[in-house]
Design a protein around this motif. Structure first.
Motif, mmCIF file in Angstrom:
data_model
loop_
_atom_site.group_PDB
_atom_site.id
_atom_site.type_symbol
_atom_site.label_atom_id
_atom_site.label_comp_id
_atom_site.label_asym_id
_atom_site.label_seq_id
_atom_site.Cartn_x
_atom_site.Cartn_y
_atom_site.Cartn_z
ATOM 1 N N LEU A 20 7.164 0.655 5.372
ATOM 2 C CA LEU A 20 8.625 0.138 4.384
ATOM 3 C C LEU A 20 9.527 1.336 5.276
ATOM 4 O O LEU A 20 9.207 2.543 4.706
ATOM 5 C CB LEU A 20 7.892 0.081 3.514
ATOM 6 C CG LEU A 20 7.107 -1.029 3.349
ATOM 7 C CD1 LEU A 20 6.627 -0.756 1.684
ATOM 8 C CD2 LEU A 20 7.432 -2.457 3.439
ATOM 9 N N LYS A 21 10.493 0.572 5.227
ATOM 10 C CA LYS A 21 11.792 1.312 5.096
ATOM 11 C C LYS A 21 12.534 2.505 4.149
ATOM 12 O O LYS A 21 12.770 1.686 3.186
ATOM 13 C CB LYS A 21 12.732 0.698 6.161
ATOM 14 C CG LYS A 21 12.936 0.291 7.559
ATOM 15 C CD LYS A 21 13.765 -0.375 8.223
ATOM 16 C CE LYS A 21 13.562 -0.635 9.795
ATOM 17 N NZ LYS A 21 14.684 -1.794 10.296
ATOM 18 N N MET A 22 12.445 3.973 3.836
ATOM 19 C CA MET A 22 12.997 4.144 3.220
ATOM 20 C C MET A 22 14.046 5.031 3.093
ATOM 21 O O MET A 22 14.803 5.359 4.226
ATOM 22 C CB MET A 22 11.761 5.342 2.467
ATOM 23 C CG MET A 22 10.581 5.068 2.098
ATOM 24 S SD MET A 22 10.466 4.298 0.371
ATOM 25 C CE MET A 22 10.459 2.734 0.750
ATOM 26 N N TYR A 62 0.883 -0.947 0.133
ATOM 27 C CA TYR A 62 0.202 -0.254 0.258
ATOM 28 C C TYR A 62 0.488 1.202 -0.125
ATOM 29 O O TYR A 62 1.706 1.975 1.161
ATOM 30 C CB TYR A 62 -0.526 0.342 0.729
ATOM 31 C CG TYR A 62 -1.681 1.294 1.704
ATOM 32 C CD1 TYR A 62 -2.570 1.512 0.941
ATOM 33 C CD2 TYR A 62 -0.779 2.391 2.121
ATOM 34 C CE1 TYR A 62 -3.516 3.210 0.979
ATOM 35 C CE2 TYR A 62 -1.576 3.238 2.464
ATOM 36 C CZ TYR A 62 -2.699 3.313 2.251
ATOM 37 O OH TYR A 62 -3.101 4.710 2.156
ATOM 38 N N GLY A 63 0.620 2.323 -1.022
ATOM 39 C CA GLY A 63 0.875 3.924 -0.862
ATOM 40 C C GLY A 63 -0.258 5.292 -0.741
ATOM 41 O O GLY A 63 -0.786 4.691 -2.121
ATOM 42 N N HIS A 101 4.809 3.956 2.654
ATOM 43 C CA HIS A 101 4.762 2.907 2.864
ATOM 44 C C HIS A 101 4.334 1.616 3.435
ATOM 45 O O HIS A 101 5.003 2.357 4.673
ATOM 46 C CB HIS A 101 5.732 2.467 1.058
ATOM 47 C CG HIS A 101 6.048 3.746 0.163
ATOM 48 N ND1 HIS A 101 5.378 3.135 -1.312
ATOM 49 C CD2 HIS A 101 6.509 4.708 0.401
ATOM 50 C CE1 HIS A 101 5.779 4.109 -1.974
ATOM 51 N NE2 HIS A 101 6.777 5.217 -1.177
ATOM 52 N N TYR A 102 2.794 0.971 3.205
ATOM 53 C CA TYR A 102 2.940 0.020 4.087
ATOM 54 C C TYR A 102 3.101 -1.241 3.196
ATOM 55 O O TYR A 102 2.863 -1.375 2.376
ATOM 56 C CB TYR A 102 1.078 -0.410 4.406
ATOM 57 C CG TYR A 102 1.812 0.884 5.799
ATOM 58 C CD1 TYR A 102 1.955 1.488 6.978
ATOM 59 C CD2 TYR A 102 0.298 2.202 5.552
ATOM 60 C CE1 TYR A 102 1.501 1.851 7.786
ATOM 61 C CE2 TYR A 102 -0.107 2.957 6.639
ATOM 62 C CZ TYR A 102 1.105 2.884 7.613
ATOM 63 O OH TYR A 102 0.859 4.321 8.976
ATOM 64 N N LEU A 103 3.618 -2.099 4.612
ATOM 65 C CA LEU A 103 3.187 -3.838 3.968
ATOM 66 C C LEU A 103 2.009 -4.274 4.937
ATOM 67 O O LEU A 103 2.444 -4.655 6.104
ATOM 68 C CB LEU A 103 4.616 -4.308 4.376
ATOM 69 C CG LEU A 103 5.176 -5.722 3.900
ATOM 70 C CD1 LEU A 103 4.820 -5.744 2.366
ATOM 71 C CD2 LEU A 103 6.042 -6.090 4.524
ATOM 72 N N ILE A 104 1.528 -5.239 3.990
ATOM 73 C CA ILE A 104 0.326 -5.102 4.990
ATOM 74 C C ILE A 104 0.215 -6.939 5.132
ATOM 75 O O ILE A 104 0.350 -7.366 4.242
ATOM 76 C CB ILE A 104 -1.481 -5.835 3.930
ATOM 77 C CG1 ILE A 104 -1.360 -3.247 4.158
ATOM 78 C CG2 ILE A 104 -2.923 -5.326 5.126
ATOM 79 C CD1 ILE A 104 -2.458 -3.360 2.959
ATOM 80 N N GLN A 105 0.479 -7.364 6.291
ATOM 81 C CA GLN A 105 -0.127 -8.764 6.706
ATOM 82 C C GLN A 105 -0.631 -9.155 7.057
ATOM 83 O O GLN A 105 -1.638 -9.028 8.039
ATOM 84 C CB GLN A 105 1.575 -8.671 6.955
ATOM 85 C CG GLN A 105 2.035 -10.211 7.716
ATOM 86 C CD GLN A 105 2.515 -11.008 8.862
ATOM 87 O OE1 GLN A 105 3.422 -9.789 9.077
ATOM 88 N NE2 GLN A 105 2.502 -12.325 9.695
ATOM 89 N N PRO A 118 15.118 -4.614 1.623
ATOM 90 C CA PRO A 118 14.042 -4.696 2.980
ATOM 91 C C PRO A 118 14.835 -3.899 3.749
ATOM 92 O O PRO A 118 13.564 -3.514 4.773
ATOM 93 C CB PRO A 118 14.000 -6.407 3.064
ATOM 94 C CG PRO A 118 14.617 -6.792 1.374
ATOM 95 C CD PRO A 118 15.444 -5.640 1.095
ATOM 96 N N ASP A 119 15.959 -3.318 3.942
ATOM 97 C CA ASP A 119 15.913 -2.466 5.112
ATOM 98 C C ASP A 119 16.621 -0.938 5.060
ATOM 99 O O ASP A 119 17.351 -0.766 5.466
ATOM 100 C CB ASP A 119 17.519 -3.189 5.720
ATOM 101 C CG ASP A 119 18.377 -2.916 4.192
ATOM 102 O OD1 ASP A 119 18.654 -2.508 3.661
ATOM 103 O OD2 ASP A 119 20.082 -3.353 5.337
ATOM 104 N N GLY A 120 15.518 -0.770 3.947
ATOM 105 C CA GLY A 120 15.152 0.899 3.904
ATOM 106 C C GLY A 120 17.138 0.997 2.647
ATOM 107 O O GLY A 120 16.851 2.709 2.999
#
Length: 349
Positions: free
Chosen positions: A97-99, A76-77, A82-86, A147-149
């Protein structure tokens, strides 16, 4: 004698009528039973998503997918987060999410529009966004984030395709995963004009180099959803989507433009709003159901019946389809009207 023959003829005709009537009843009964069986083959569950849709056209849930641990996620953004939906069985978990700092600074300064997020190889995320510099200058950017931004690569799409800022303002891009540190890019210039130009090309995002580009003809599988979206890819060799007139579903070569297959499927009339390539088949979500088209066949098979479903009512649409296999599907349904409901539907045998 004549009356007897007439009576026999009438009796014969009546018998035929009765036979036809019984046959039609049997056929109708079979069809209804088949439709009921089709509708009941998959068990359905749903999760309503509280996020608002974007511009009343596309939902902000861009992609649903399974990770390597078989956990279900969506991306989602919006303009700043920005989100990661689990999706867990009993709850929904949101992870921001890390940017990279450089992108965060751009977001704070320019408040860009987020167009699409993409899951890239190695767990990276591809982020497509626009930064408005002035009335006639818009940067169309694509960044790949680990993944770690950390920033893996950032590309100015217009610069890659040698498109001027003024023209770029009315240019729409869509980025796809490709292969070997490469992305496949579709773009349409002056998309609101009859003299629009459609192009495609491949970029090596590690070397930040355009490997090739070409013009796309109106007959290729390039479009989706009434020109508000562009098509998808299959096997890293083909574009799949609608032609410009939106009356045929087309498979065409990514690099050659050669038409491989055409299917008589009118997007506007039949409201085929989402599709995906998976396991050597194309899955198409229409308002009345989910269909499967095998790669080497022309016949569509209806897997899920949506005739009486929420998606088939009013202005609701199937905005995205994620295919796990023929036994499990996820369809993102949304309403672009006042309610702006967005629901993730799960269909599983």
């Amino acid at each position: 004698m004549g009356n007897n023959n007439l009576k026999k003829t009438k009796a014969y005709v009546n018998n035929i009528k009765q036979c036809i009537k019984k046959t039609l009843i049997i056929i109708l009964s079979f069809c209804l039973t088949a439709n009921t069986a089709l509708a009941n083959t998959y068990k359905e569950t749903q999760r309503e998503i509280f996020f608002r849709s974007w511009d009343n056209f596309l939902p902000r849930i861009y992609e649903t997918f399974y990770d390597k641990n078989n956990k279900l996620y969506s991306l989602y953004g919006n303009s700043d987060i920005h989100y990661l939906i689990q999706w867990d069985e009993d709850k929904t978990i949101l992870k921001e999410l890390k940017m990279p700092k450089s992108i965060l600074k751009q977001i704070i300064k320019h408040q860009p529009q987020i167009k699409y997020n993409r899951i890239m190889p190695g767990g990276n995320m591809g982020m497509q966004y626009e930064c408005f510099l002035s009335d006639d200058k818009t940067k169309k950017l694509f960044a790949i984030v680990s993944p770690d931004g950390k920033l893996v690569s950032k590309i100015d799409l217009a610069k890659m395709f040698n498109i001027s800022y003024s023209t770029n303002t009315d240019t729409y891009y869509k980025v796809h995963n490709y292969k070997n540190n490469r992305i496949f890019v579709q773009l349409t210039i002056n998309r609101h004009n009859k003299n629009d130009i459609n192009m495609a090309g491949v970029i090596d995002y590690k070397k930040k180099k355009l490997l090739w580009k070409r013009k796309v003809s109106d007959n290729e599988g390039f479009f989706q959803r009434n020109l508000l979206d562009l098509g998808k890819t299959a096997k890293n060799k083909y574009m799949i989507g609608f032609n410009k007139s939106m009356d045929k579903f087309v498979i065409s070569g990514i690099k050659t433009g050669k038409i491989i297959k055409e299917l008589d499927l009118n997007e506007v009339k039949e409201k085929a709003t989402a599709f995906e390539y998976k396991n050597n088949s194309i899955y198409i979500a229409k308002k009345d159901g989910v269909y499967k088209l095998k790669w080497n066949e022309d016949k569509r098979t209806k897997l899920i019946d949506l005739q009486n479903h929420w998606i088939n009512k009013g202005k609701h649409y199937a905005a995205d389809i994620t295919v796990v296999n023929d036994n499990e599907f996820y369809v993102t349904g949304y309403d672009p009207g006042k309610s702006e409901q967005t629901i993730l539907f799960k269909f599983k045998k």
